[in-house]
Design a protein around this motif. Structure first.
Motif, PDB file in Angstrom:
ATOM      1  N   PRO A 151      -3.144   8.089  -6.871  1.00  0.00           N
ATOM      2  CA  PRO A 151      -3.733   9.119  -6.007  1.00  0.00           C
ATOM      3  C   PRO A 151      -4.770   8.556  -5.053  1.00  0.00           C
ATOM      4  CG  PRO A 151      -4.631   9.259  -8.230  1.00  0.00           C
ATOM      5  CD  PRO A 151      -3.535   8.247  -8.281  1.00  0.00           C
ATOM      6  N   SER A 152      -5.432   7.482  -5.450  1.00  0.00           N
ATOM      7  CA  SER A 152      -6.435   6.820  -4.607  1.00  0.00           C
ATOM      8  C   SER A 152      -6.521   5.364  -5.029  1.00  0.00           C
ATOM      9  CB  SER A 152      -7.810   7.491  -4.741  1.00  0.00           C
ATOM     10  OG  SER A 152      -8.277   7.401  -6.073  1.00  0.00           O
ATOM     11  N   ILE A 153      -7.170   4.554  -4.211  1.00  0.00           N
ATOM     12  CA  ILE A 153      -7.286   3.121  -4.479  1.00  0.00           C
ATOM     13  C   ILE A 153      -8.756   2.739  -4.459  1.00  0.00           C
ATOM     14  CG2 ILE A 153      -6.729   0.809  -3.646  1.00  0.00           C
ATOM     15  CD1 ILE A 153      -4.154   1.909  -2.523  1.00  0.00           C
TER      16      ILE A 153
ATOM     17  N   LEU B  18      -0.988  -3.953  -6.717  1.00  0.00           N
ATOM     18  CA  LEU B  18      -0.978  -4.244  -5.284  1.00  0.00           C
ATOM     19  C   LEU B  18      -0.618  -5.704  -5.000  1.00  0.00           C
ATOM     20  CD1 LEU B  18      -4.141  -2.212  -4.235  1.00  0.00           C
ATOM     21  CD2 LEU B  18      -1.797  -1.747  -3.543  1.00  0.00           C
TER      22      LEU B  18
ATOM     23  N   LEU C  51       0.828  -1.206   0.000  1.00  0.00           N
ATOM     24  CA  LEU C  51       0.000   0.000   0.000  1.00  0.00           C
ATOM     25  C   LEU C  51       0.864   1.258   0.000  1.00  0.00           C
ATOM     26  CD1 LEU C  51      -2.829  -0.993   2.509  1.00  0.00           C
ATOM     27  CD2 LEU C  51      -3.091  -0.541   0.067  1.00  0.00           C
ATOM     28  N   GLY C  52       1.918   1.246   0.796  1.00  0.00           N
ATOM     29  CA  GLY C  52       2.786   2.410   0.853  1.00  0.00           C
ATOM     30  C   GLY C  52       3.469   2.688  -0.468  1.00  0.00           C
ATOM     31  N   THR C  53       3.956   1.635  -1.126  1.00  0.00           N
ATOM     32  CA  THR C  53       4.616   1.818  -2.421  1.00  0.00           C
ATOM     33  C   THR C  53       3.615   2.215  -3.495  1.00  0.00           C
ATOM     34  OG1 THR C  53       6.221   0.113  -1.781  1.00  0.00           O
ATOM     35  CG2 THR C  53       6.133   0.733  -4.108  1.00  0.00           C
ATOM     36  N   ALA C  54       2.449   1.581  -3.488  1.00  0.00           N
ATOM     37  CA  ALA C  54       1.425   1.930  -4.480  1.00  0.00           C
ATOM     38  C   ALA C  54       0.970   3.373  -4.307  1.00  0.00           C
ATOM     39  CB  ALA C  54       0.236   0.983  -4.365  1.00  0.00           C
ATOM     40  N   GLY C  55       0.998   3.866  -3.059  1.00  0.00           N
ATOM     41  CA  GLY C  55       0.610   5.250  -2.809  1.00  0.00           C
ATOM     42  C   GLY C  55       1.504   6.260  -3.493  1.00  0.00           C
ATOM     43  N   LEU C  56       2.705   5.842  -3.860  1.00  0.00           N
ATOM     44  CA  LEU C  56       3.604   6.739  -4.589  1.00  0.00           C
ATOM     45  C   LEU C  56       3.173   6.929  -6.035  1.00  0.00           C
ATOM     46  CD1 LEU C  56       7.036   5.347  -3.297  1.00  0.00           C
ATOM     47  CD2 LEU C  56       5.784   7.348  -2.457  1.00  0.00           C
TER      48      LEU C  56
ATOM     49  N   GLU D 291      -4.932  -1.577 -10.712  1.00  0.00           N
ATOM     50  CA  GLU D 291      -4.588  -1.386  -9.301  1.00  0.00           C
ATOM     51  C   GLU D 291      -4.389  -2.728  -8.609  1.00  0.00           C
ATOM     52  OE1 GLU D 291      -7.514   0.986  -7.436  1.00  0.00           O
ATOM     53  OE2 GLU D 291      -7.011   2.818  -8.523  1.00  0.00           O
TER      54      GLU D 291
END
Length: 660
Positions: free
Chosen positions: A142-144, A223, A134-139, A219
């Motif tokens: 903008p949203s999931i 993930l 989640l932290g890496t995907a947040g880079l 997404e």
């Protein structure tokens, strides 16, 4: 009587009713009530778009308060309610799947290895894999999307595989009498090499899905791919020190033989019945391959929604009691001049009416059924002028009212209007729309004609039941009549989504397949090892497609990702079997097969517990992922544990060149 003494409504109401031809309304009722009297419709237009979820939640709360304690059953449907309910349903389903699958995975681990401390490491590994993903995907995101959070259940199934393979090897070496450091070294450097390749071959096909145009698929691929990699590294980081600590904390604890789950008998059986097993395997692959040509794509997007949500059930009730034609296509004609837009709309309306007269459309609804376009207004006014020939119809009405004992002053507005008919002029479209908006027919104007930033958008609704409407033929003729017109609808969206999924899947499958092949070539020194890794993939994919066809399942934009899963996981199972058994003969080969096969079997079961638990959710899209996974992973494990050993033993291709 004072409002309409000439019953002009009998001329107007039929045109107004044309806008609701797709509804089976009670003609005697002034309300939107079904002909059978069981359903009353109240239409409300929210002030803000559905994307504003906070507003949608407050709207649903207000609806619930308003209908609390009502004496009749009140249910709601619509995008806002559906978004709020779907979000809540998915959250409940995902949480329940995570909890249940975690308990199943931990129970399998404890039942097999009878060790509490290594079992407690699994939640930590899953937590690390999920948090870092989640932290890496947040880079990058903008949203999931809420659907993407289903990846947590998938990580439970995939992320535990590496702990199982490493710990199973360590346990077997310790039970065989090797010291702790030697057992740990073999588990990390030998089996760990296969684990690294297996994790990478699983993650890369998922990461390849990030090229998809479908947001949820892209997404979810990102993930899951990141979660698999981080789970693998968390396993390598936490498991060795934990095992050292457990050995120092409980130095005298023995290692009893692990259950074989009948894998020894499977190895001996495949050795005796190599030919029949291979023939049966070939028959299953051929049948699955043939059946795969008959699989179709899910065209009804509503079938992917929560089946028991209020919005879904209400929509079904409306279709059952009120809707004559449940499907709809919307045609949009746009321009800066409202009169020009209406004229173009009339041409499109004439085209659509031809399809309706041929029975290919149930109804056509647009503003031209209420407000005439300027050319038709001119034609009507010319005919009125010729018919009236200068007569003052209003004065004639006034005299008739007096003769019948009425007070003409009560009808002054109507009398004045009738006297002006010979001099009447065409009403500009913009003015006519404004008059409609200032009348009780405001909803009609706002439904069919919108103005945004100087551009007018005329909407035309085409209602149909199913395949009787030749959409491709209509779109071709629409393009010829008005090249600037655009069309949309559930069927068109589903078709474009299907095309996008096919394209994205083909691209992801190709990229992921090339990367997996490259990793297998770098891992094995022989073509036999590559065959052993890819054979379960072919068998698992064809069997999964065959079972989907046999059970009536269809592909959709979510369960198509399971094929990518099989590419990664199927190669993992074959890789682990061949990695341990390759180049070995006799009793030692059977012992190694039991050890590797047990880890593969447990990996398959934990994957089914994680992925497969989605099969029992109420959300159609996620449920389809679960069932496809159960079919695919189960078949892949079967081919790895039964068919693959038979092939290797039959063709006597167990090379000693396996990298170990």
């Amino acid at each position: 009587m004072a409002a309409d003494p000439l019953y002009l409504r009998d001329l107007i109401l039929p045109r107004l009713k044309e806008a609701s031809q797709a509804l089976d309304l009670d003609p005697e009722s002034p309300y939107f009530i079904s002909r059978d009297g069981k359903l009353l419709i109240i239409i409300a237009e929210p002030a803000r778009p559905v994307q504003e979820m906070e507003f949608a939640r407050k709207l649903v709360e207000g609806i619930n308060r308003a209908r609390a304690g009502a004496g009749v059953s009140i249910s709601c449907a619509g995008a806002h309610l559906s978004a709020v309910i779907d979000e809540a349903v998915m959250k409940r389903n995902i949480i329940s799947c995570i909890v249940s699958s975690l308990f199943v995975v931990l129970g399998l681990f404890l039942l097999t290895y009878r060790r509490v401390m290594p079992m407690l490491l699994i939640p930590l590994i899953i937590l690390c894999g999920t948090a870092f993903a989640l932290g890496t995907a947040g880079l990058f995101l903008p949203s999931i999307h809420i659907i993407s959070f289903a990846f947590t259940a998938l990580i439970i199934g995939l992320g535990t595989d590496y702990s199982i393979h490493l710990y199973d090897r360590f346990y077997c070496e310790r039970s065989g009498g090797r010291p702790t450091e030697e057992a740990l070294r073999l588990a990390i450097t030998d089996t760990g090499q296969g684990v690294f390749t297996a994790a990478t071959t699983t993650a890369l096909p998922f990461l390849a899905l990030t090229v998809s145009d479908v947001r949820a698929l892209s997404e979810l691929g990102l993930l899951v791919g990141l979660g698999v990699l981080f789970s693998m590294y968390a396993t390598f980081f936490f498991l060795p020190p934990l095992l050292r600590f457990a050995e120092s904390r409980f130095p005298g604890r023995g290692y009893r033989p692990l259950p074989s789950f009948g894998l020894g008998a499977v190895w001996r059986m495949t050795g005796r019945l190599k030919g029949p097993v291979i023939i049966g395997t070939a028959a299953l692959v051929v049948l699955g391959a043939v059946a795969s040509f008959f699989i179709s794509f899910e065209g009804e997007l509503k079938n992917l929604q929560p089946r028991h949500s209020e919005a879904f059930l209400t929509q079904e009730r409306i279709e059952r009691h009120l809707t004559l034609a449940p499907k709809q296509m919307i045609v949009a004609v746009e321009g800066t001049d409202p009169a020009e837009v209406m004229v173009r709309g009339a041409q499109v309306g004439e085209l659509a009416d031809g399809f309706r007269q041929r029975g290919q459309l149930a109804a056509v609804s647009w503003l031209g059924q209420v407000l005439n376009v300027p050319p038709i207004q001119e034609e009507v006014l010319t005919r009125l002028s010729q018919r009236l020939d200068g007569q003052r119809t209003g004065d004639a009405l006034s005299g008739a009212l007096e003769d019948n004992g009425f007070e003409p002053g009560m009808f002054e507005e109507l009398i004045t209007g009738l006297n002006r008919l010979p001099q009447a002029e065409a009403v500009p479209v913009a003015q006519g729309v404004e008059q409609l908006r200032d009348s009780p027919f405001k909803g009609i104007a706002e439904r069919f004609l919108l103005e945004r930033d100087g551009t007018w958008h005329l909407l035309m609704y085409l209602h149909y039941k199913g395949s009787e409407f030749p959409q491709d033929a209509f779109l071709q003729q629409l393009s010829a009549v008005d090249p600037g017109a655009r069309a949309t609808g559930t069927d068109l969206i589903s078709r474009q989504l299907s095309q996008s999924v096919r394209k994205s899947f083909a691209t992801g499958f190709l990229i992921g397949g090339v990367l997996v092949l490259f990793l297998l070539v770098s891992h094995f020194k022989s073509a036999t090892g590559i065959f052993a890794a890819l054979f379960p993939v072919v068998g698992g994919v064809t069997a999964m497609l065959g079972l989907m066809v046999a059970t009536g399942m269809k592909f959709n934009f979510m369960n198509s990702m399971v094929l990518v899963t099989i590419v990664g996981m199927g190669s993992d199972y074959g890789l682990h079997i061949f990695h341990r058994v390759g180049g070995i003969a006799g009793d030692e080969a059977e012992e190694r097969f039991i050890q590797a096969g047990r880890a593969v079997l447990l990996s398959a079961l934990t994957t089914i517990a994680g992925f497969g638990s989605l099969a029992f959710t109420d959300y159609g899209a996620m449920s389809s992922i679960g069932w496809a996974t159960n079919f695919g992973v189960g078949a892949t494990a079967l081919f790895s544990l039964v068919s693959l050993p038979a092939c290797l033993l039959f063709f006597r291709v167990l090379p000693k060149s396996t990298r170990r």
